[in-house]
Design a protein around this motif. Structure first.
Motif: not given
Length: 290
Positions: A238-245, A249-251
């Motif tokens: 879940e942490q990996k998915q949150m970081m990817a999300y 958004k940052q991009q």
């Protein structure tokens, strides 16, 4: 039957199945025996892999010495010509000077290495993901398989001081080694559930309730270490998915800034005539080419 997912530190160890009426004293004993039994199987497997590669262990007074030193001191390995592997041996020097360098033939090596893998699979941590429990019988069966493989390859047995032989006889000497730090003695063990220590004299149902169809997380550790670290709020996946999300958004924000914040004008919600066309029923009009 309730299933306990046993953890030590941050790592899942094994699943244990029991009933909620089991006394904490008995539960501690069983879990400690299985936990230490798994360590024992791994120790034997490591030594058997070295046995397959470099032969039997040298006597203590010969370990680490060069051939010149052994000759000069007139030392002799009395088991060298007795404990010979089936089908003969191949010379493979042990650079650590711990074993005699007479390894079994490839066929015999295959027997040892395959049995080692089978024993590891029987008590593997991966069984947790497969929802399979580990029992004391599994531990004993793995040890017996390893013992049988060694007897096939070394029908004359191993030297009495060989670590594998000592493990089979439960006479292993772990004092002063890293392995001794991993072992948890029953009298030094403590179990924790939901941030609370499970005290002796009570029953499992006093902590997890009486529902037999549950699966709970229990941590084992040595006494005196305080409460174990709590489980993270989110899992690693879940942490990996949150970081990817948040990276996406940052991009997107970066792209908006590069376009001088005008990129939103291409969005449907930014069309000032969208509501007017919707009331007039003109949103879905398609033009056919002539």
């Amino acid at each position: 039957m309730v299933r306990l997912s046993i953890k030590y530190g941050d790592a899942n160890q094994f699943l244990y199945e029991t009933n909620t009426n089991m006394a904490i004293d008995d539960l501690l004993r069983e879990i400690a025996l299985i936990y230490n039994g798994r360590l024992k199987v791994h120790r034997i497997c490591s030594e058997i892999q070295l046995l397959a590669k470099h032969g039997i262990t040298l006597p203590i007074n010969m370990q680490g010495l060069t051939e010149e030193q052994i000759t000069e001191l007139k030392l002799k390995d009395e088991y060298e010509d007795v404990c010979i592997p089936m089908d003969g041996y191949i010379e493979e020097e042990d650079v650590t000077g711990r074993r005699n360098g007479r390894s079994p033939t490839e066929k015999m090596k295959e027997i040892l290495n395959k049995t080692v893998q089978d024993a590891k699979d029987k008590i593997s941590k991966k069984l947790v993901d497969a929802n399979k429990c580990v029992t004391r019988d599994d531990i004993n069966e793995a040890i017996q398989q390893l013992k049988g493989a060694v007897m096939i390859v070394y029908p004359m047995g191993l030297p009495p001081y060989d670590p594998i032989e000592l493990e089979f006889k439960n006479e292993e000497e772990l004092d002063g080694t890293q392995d001794s730090l991993d072992v948890i003695k029953e009298e030094e063990a403590s179990l924790w559930f939901s941030g609370k220590e499970m005290h002796r004299g009570k029953k499992l149902c006093d902590y997890v309730g009486t529902n037999e169809k549950t699966k709970v997380l229990v941590k084992i550790q040595k006494k005196g270490g305080g409460a174990p670290a709590r489980e993270p709020v989110v899992s690693e996946e879940e942490q990996k998915q949150m970081m990817a999300y948040y990276y996406r958004k940052q991009q997107e924000m970066k792209k908006l800034e590069e376009n001088e914040d005008n990129a939103y004008l291409d969005s449907d919600w930014a069309d000032k005539n969208s509501l007017k066309r919707q009331f007039q029923g003109l949103n879905d009009i398609k033009f056919k080419p002539r």
